[in-house]
Design a protein around this motif. Structure first.
Motif, PDB file in Angstrom:
ATOM      1  N   GLN C 120      91.205  65.398  -6.009  1.00 33.63           N
ATOM      2  CA  GLN C 120      92.431  65.928  -5.399  1.00 33.63           C
ATOM      3  C   GLN C 120      92.662  67.384  -5.819  1.00 33.63           C
ATOM      4  O   GLN C 120      93.268  68.155  -5.097  1.00 33.63           O
ATOM      5  N   ILE C 121      92.195  67.723  -7.024  1.00 36.72           N
ATOM      6  CA  ILE C 121      92.498  69.040  -7.566  1.00 36.72           C
ATOM      7  C   ILE C 121      91.398  70.047  -7.238  1.00 36.72           C
ATOM      8  O   ILE C 121      91.652  71.143  -6.789  1.00 36.72           O
ATOM      9  N   PHE C 122      90.155  69.642  -7.479  1.00 38.68           N
ATOM     10  CA  PHE C 122      89.050  70.591  -7.325  1.00 38.68           C
ATOM     11  C   PHE C 122      88.271  70.377  -6.038  1.00 38.68           C
ATOM     12  O   PHE C 122      87.346  71.116  -5.743  1.00 38.68           O
ATOM     13  N   GLY C 123      88.616  69.313  -5.295  1.00 39.76           N
ATOM     14  CA  GLY C 123      87.883  69.038  -4.072  1.00 39.76           C
ATOM     15  C   GLY C 123      86.493  68.513  -4.375  1.00 39.76           C
ATOM     16  O   GLY C 123      86.188  68.149  -5.505  1.00 39.76           O
ATOM     17  N   LEU C 124      85.659  68.464  -3.335  1.00 35.36           N
ATOM     18  CA  LEU C 124      84.290  67.998  -3.517  1.00 35.36           C
ATOM     19  C   LEU C 124      83.503  69.120  -4.166  1.00 35.36           C
ATOM     20  O   LEU C 124      82.897  69.934  -3.502  1.00 35.36           O
ATOM     21  N   SER C 125      83.552  69.131  -5.503  1.00 32.64           N
ATOM     22  CA  SER C 125      82.972  70.249  -6.212  1.00 32.64           C
ATOM     23  C   SER C 125      82.238  69.701  -7.423  1.00 32.64           C
ATOM     24  O   SER C 125      82.557  68.617  -7.914  1.00 32.64           O
ATOM     25  N   ALA C 126      81.254  70.465  -7.889  1.00 36.86           N
ATOM     26  CA  ALA C 126      80.517  70.028  -9.073  1.00 36.86           C
ATOM     27  C   ALA C 126      81.471  69.862 -10.251  1.00 36.86           C
ATOM     28  O   ALA C 126      81.271  68.992 -11.101  1.00 36.86           O
ATOM     29  N   ILE C 127      82.532  70.678 -10.284  1.00 39.05           N
ATOM     30  CA  ILE C 127      83.491  70.578 -11.392  1.00 39.05           C
ATOM     31  C   ILE C 127      84.062  69.162 -11.475  1.00 39.05           C
ATOM     32  O   ILE C 127      84.209  68.593 -12.551  1.00 39.05           O
ATOM     33  N   THR C 128      84.378  68.587 -10.310  1.00 42.38           N
ATOM     34  CA  THR C 128      84.918  67.235 -10.272  1.00 42.38           C
ATOM     35  C   THR C 128      83.991  66.255 -10.980  1.00 42.38           C
ATOM     36  O   THR C 128      84.414  65.492 -11.846  1.00 42.38           O
ATOM     37  N   GLY C 129      82.710  66.297 -10.608  1.00 40.95           N
ATOM     38  CA  GLY C 129      81.755  65.347 -11.172  1.00 40.95           C
ATOM     39  C   GLY C 129      81.540  65.566 -12.652  1.00 40.95           C
ATOM     40  O   GLY C 129      81.507  64.616 -13.436  1.00 40.95           O
ATOM     41  N   ILE C 130      81.388  66.831 -13.045  1.00 37.09           N
ATOM     42  CA  ILE C 130      81.088  67.121 -14.444  1.00 37.09           C
ATOM     43  C   ILE C 130      82.268  66.766 -15.333  1.00 37.09           C
ATOM     44  O   ILE C 130      82.114  66.140 -16.375  1.00 37.09           O
TER      45      ILE C 130
END
Lengths: 225, 284, 496
Positions: C120-130
């Motif tokens: 919800q915050i970072f979207g579909l981004s590598a940051i989310t997964g990491i």
């Protein structure tokens, strides 16, 4: 140097040595004897805590870090002399100067294993000498040892005791070997049954005096072996 | 002076939604086959890019809720939504619009399918489903969840929890079919196109599972575009985009959705879906 | 007549026997209430398709396969690295009850749910997964490192020269004592992180799980089979490709080849914190009006409805499922362990069992449950068995290492009686400790089974996320975490 007046010693609730009165002078070589489990180590640790500013503590091989090399284990004795950055860097990439110093100490102690060898791979006698090397590297006026020569053969033990005596003004040792204590220390303290039962100059004492206070059987056996 | 200007511009672009994103990004999940999503939709992206004269990128997503989030955060400016997810997305992004739908989506429908071991009676043209085990598709699906639940509750006059012995969410239309075929659930709700295709391709044993009811039609999938695209990509972009989508005739591209063609659509086409979603409490 | 000293049998029931009995009692009570109905099915057509898929795996059916493999490793590696950077300092102040509680809370929430929040915050981004890997892993590292460091012998610290600075004292005096255990643990967690990284694909990260889940969900079993084989091989071969020296090479590469990261948008973060997580009736209302009786009573109604309709049923299902899975894990581990230790079996069998263990612990529970559901129907049973198989695979893997290092007398024979007298008693306390730790993990993992329809807390959390009801999801997550914190606390009390 230090006086204990009516001090209770022990861990938590359990007092092992109640109301102890003892005093220690500078330039003295003191041996503490007594049956095992009587509280000699407790007493020694208390003394160490009182005098830790000027003392190195060497106990069998208990303080060694198995995963570190001989060099690093000895270097621990000098941690307080260097800055934290120096200490951290030295852990990753050992510096030359302390290496030379430590190598010289190890040669004196007949520790021939390479300095980079891990302590966990050493024999009991070698480990004890690493612990002694650490104490020597610490360069303090007072040496306190908890059976520091117990795993060494008598000849080697004697040689190292003399080294220790040369390097320190005062020596306080918990010992197992009554003969060694009588022959090479100035003052003997015997603890038994929770109190100091004997505190006298060594040249006024014999094995017979000591055996009045605790069974020397294993000490004699050790001396024979 | 110039340097501070650049610096503040750089910082602003980090923290502002409306930083000019030169790339136009879209997402789509087809209702049937999800294999090789990127390969297939990158072709669609190429087509759009060529026609619209902007850089176009495709982002693959796993679920409608992820697509809605990406749309809401302006990570994608265009999305191929299901009926329900479109309504939810437009509710979250004021000014966004449904601009095109599949030809088939004007009169979409759902099937109820049942395992051959159960013999279901019908009453008033609706099967009596009491005390069977039942599976929907995915939780946010229009044809696999929303509409079937609405029709079942309307016809049987009770909430689904009181009708069925056990309710599951298979997560996908093809899995609904295979689970009802294997008897894991006795009855299931499925998207009609997925069922028809599976039967056509012989992927389902019709002696084990059959259609027991066909729903009335309702509007489903549509292209929804973000409110800010005319600002970001130039005036008239939305109109141009609509024309390009409707003008997509390449069978290969259309097969990815899979739809026979796209036709214009508007937000009001989806009012029935919104009403239904409110009726069964899926949106407030 | 001399009186022999005998005791009634009861006095032989020691600490561990009592704990075991208590555990088995809880399990049987839960088993009684669990929904374990087996439904008569015709699974053979579908299972046949699956079998075909594994016999003829198609390694070329997946697009961007190499990229998916690389991103699986790269997310795991970056997640672990960040987790370590956060976890080390936390371990040092873990004694503080507040830090411990915060860590327990963070740990209690499954990576998937962290990812759904960060999405919800970072979207579909590598940051989310990491971040979804790094955060819970940091909390776990904090606890485990703190536990490990507690065991460091005190004597080195005691005898350090007076005046040694704190950092040097800590590193030379405590850290280096426990260094090998810490490295061992990090290595083990790297394997876990690979699994987590793959599982994050289920919700859209570009890892193996992305394709694996679609393939199984849509019945492309040739593709699914191939991906699963690759995944098991990837985990099984860690020690060949994840040598510490290579990791220094992988790390910069992992950062360099991350998928492009969309700009972080402060407004979205603010919107999430100030609007999304509020109950619907408070959204868009000025702060002062929140405390109107009218609105407060609406909030109360909302919370009451959620708690009675979702939190409590979900919590009960979670606990019942977790206890049943725990009991089965206990039994399976005890049965499988003798087959895995050199003290009982010849080398050949151990090698075969190693492979079995590898497969059991690498398979995501989600897929196991999915296959078992075809066989057993949609009750709780597939989930129980899937959790038990996966966790006993892990337990046996960890316990076998321990068992092999038990020293036995020279007269030892590999027989079940000698094994029971000389080996099991040595292992049992550690075994129970590990089992109770796994209980915490099992509760967390029930979350992911909620996503395939077992009505655990995870099911309701997933429903709330998919209905775009973040406030509801967060309320449920708070209860989920609370449950885990309590279980963790009770387990620790019981063991010490």
């Amino acid at each position: 140097m230090l006086s204990l007046v009516d001090i209770d010693l022990g861990y938590k609730q359990q007092i092992v040595l109640p109301k102890i009165n003892l005093s220690f002078n500078e330039n003295e070589h003191v041996a503490i004897l007594g049956p095992s489990g009587v509280g000699k180590t407790t007493l020694l640790h208390h003394l160490y805590q009182q005098l830790s500013e000027q003392t190195c503590l060497c106990s069998q091989a208990k303080g060694l870090v198995d995963n570190l090399s001989i060099y690093h284990n000895v270097f621990i004795g000098g941690l307080a002399r260097y800055s934290r950055c120096y200490n951290m860097a030295n852990l990753l990439w050992p510096f030359n100067k302390p290496q030379q110093h430590i190598s010289a100490i190890c040669q004196e102690l007949e520790l021939t294993a390479p300095l980079h060898q891990k302590v966990s791979e050493l024999s009991g006698g070698q480990r004890q000498r690493v612990a002694l090397a650490r104490a020597l590297f610490q360069q303090q006026p007072v040496f306190m040892g908890d059976e520091p020569f117990s795993a060494l053969d008598p000849l080697m033990g004697l040689r190292l005791l003399n080294l220790v005596k040369q390097a320190h003004q005062s020596v306080i040792c918990v010992l197992h070997d009554a003969e060694l204590a009588l022959a090479h220390f100035e003052r003997i303290i015997v603890i038994s049954d929770g109190k100091v039962v004997l505190d006298d100059k060594a040249n006024r004492l014999t094995l017979a005096h000591l055996s009045q206070h605790y069974a020397l059987a294993d000490t004699v056996k050790n001396a024979v072996a | 002076m110039k340097r501070t200007h650049l610096l503040s511009a750089g910082l602003l672009s980090l923290f502002s939604t409306f930083a000019l994103s030169a790339t136009f990004t879209f997402t789509a999940i087809p209702d049937a086959d999800e294999s090789n999503l990127r390969t297939r939709f990158e072709k669609v992206a190429d087509y759009l890019s060529e026609q619209l004269d902007v850089e176009v990128k495709y982002i693959p997503v796993k679920s409608y809720s992820a697509a809605i989030t990406a749309f809401r955060n302006n990570q994608v400016q265009l999305a191929w939504f299901g009926g329900l997810s479109g309504v939810q997305a437009r509710g979250l992004v004021p000014g966004s619009e449904a601009i095109a739908q599949g030809f088939e989506d004007q009169y979409f429908k759902s099937y109820l399918i049942a395992n051959h071991s159960v013999d279901i009676k019908s009453f008033d043209d609706f099967p009596v489903l009491n005390n069977y085990t039942f599976t929907f598709g995915s939780k946010g699906s229009t044809s696999g969840r929303l509409m079937p639940q609405f029709f079942i509750e309307k016809n049987l006059g009770k909430p689904v929890e009181q009708i069925f012995k056990r309710i599951g969410f298979s997560g996908d239309h093809s899995r609904t079919i295979s689970q009802v075929e294997a008897g894991v659930y006795q009855v299931g709700a499925v998207n009609y196109k997925v069922w028809d295709t599976a039967v056509e391709k012989g992927q389902v044993d019709t002696s084990k599972v059959k259609v027991i009811w066909e729903s009335p039609t309702y509007p489903d999938y549509q292209w929804t575009v973000h409110s800010g695209v005319d600002n970001d990509f130039g005036a008239g972009f939305k109109e141009k985009l609509t024309q390009v989508l409707i003008g997509m005739t390449d069978k290969d591209l259309l097969a990815s959705f899979p739809r026979s063609s796209f036709i214009p659509a508007k937000n009001s086409d989806y009012q029935p879906i919104e009403r239904v979603a409110k009726t069964i409490g899926m949106i407030d | 007549m001399p009186r022999t000293m005998t005791f009634a049998g009861f006095s032989f029931v020691g600490h561990w026997q009592k704990i075991t009995l208590l555990l088995l009692l809880m399990v049987s009570v839960c088993w009684f209430f669990a929904d374990t109905e087996v439904i008569a099915l015709e699974p053979w057509i579908e299972l046949g398709r699956m079998g075909q898929g594994f016999i003829h795996p198609n390694f070329f059916a997946t697009e961007y396969l190499f990229e998916a493999l690389w991103q699986t490793i790269s997310f795991a590696l970056l997640g672990i690295t960040l987790g370590l950077l956060l976890g080390f300092p936390l371990a040092l102040c873990y004694q503080h009850p507040l830090i411990a509680a915060i860590c327990a809370f963070i740990r209690a929430i499954h990576e998937i749910f962290w990812a759904l929040i960060f999405l919800q915050i970072f979207g579909l981004s590598a940051i989310t997964g990491i971040l979804a890997i790094a955060l819970p892993y940091a909390a776990t590292f904090a606890r485990i490192f703190s536990d490990i460091l507690q065991q460091a012998p005190r004597h080195t610290l005691f005898s350090l020269p007076k005046g040694t600075d704190k950092l040097s004292a800590f590193i030379y005096g405590r850290w280096m004592h426990m260094y090998p255990q810490i490295v061992d643990y990090i290595r083990y967690r790297f394997e876990c992180a690979l699994r987590s990284s793959a599982v994050l694909g289920f919700i859209g990260m570009p890892t193996l799980g992305f394709y694996l889940e679609s393939a199984f969900r849509q019945g492309h079993y040739e593709q699914g089979g191939a991906l699963l084989i690759l995944f098991v091989l990837l985990i099984g071969s860690i020690r060949f490709w994840a040598k510490p020296i290579f990791l220094w090479l992988y790390l910069p590469l992992a950062i360099y080849f991350l998928p492009p990261i969309p700009a972080i948008d402060g407004q979205i973060i603010w919107r999430f914190l100030s609007v999304d997580i509020l109950p619907p009736m408070l959204q868009g209302q000025p702060f002062l009006s929140w405390f109107d009786i009218d609105i407060l009573s609406k909030v109360f109604d909302w919370a009451y409805k959620l708690i009675t309709q979702q939190v409590f049923p979900g919590m009960i299902a979670t606990l019942v499922l977790a206890f049943c899975a725990l009991g089965l894990t206990y039994l399976l581990t005890l049965i499988l362990l003798p087959f895995n230790t050199r003290l009982m079996m010849p080398k050949v069998i151990i090698l075969i069992m190693r492979a079995v263990n590898l497969i059991l612990r690498s398979l995501p529970e989600y897929l196991l449950a999915f296959v078992l559901m075809m066989l057993l129907g949609p009750s709780m049973l597939p989930a129980i068995i899937a959790l038990a198989l996966h966790n006993s695979g892990l337990m046996v893997f960890l316990m076998a290492r321990q068992a092999d290092s038990v020293t036995v007398p020279l007269t030892y024979q590999p027989r079940i009686d000698q094994y029971s007298y000389l080996v099991i008693p040595n292992l049992y306390p550690h075994f129970m400790g590990l089992l109770f730790y796994r209980f915490e993990v099992i509760i967390r993992e029930t979350a992911i089974l909620g996503m395939i329809g077992v009505m655990t807390l995870g099911f309701y959390v997933d429903s709330n996320f998919s209905e775009i009801r973040f406030s509801g999801a967060l309320l449920l997550l708070v209860f989920t975490a609370g449950l885990n914190v309590i279980v963790d606390y009770l387990a620790r009390r019981l063991l010490h």
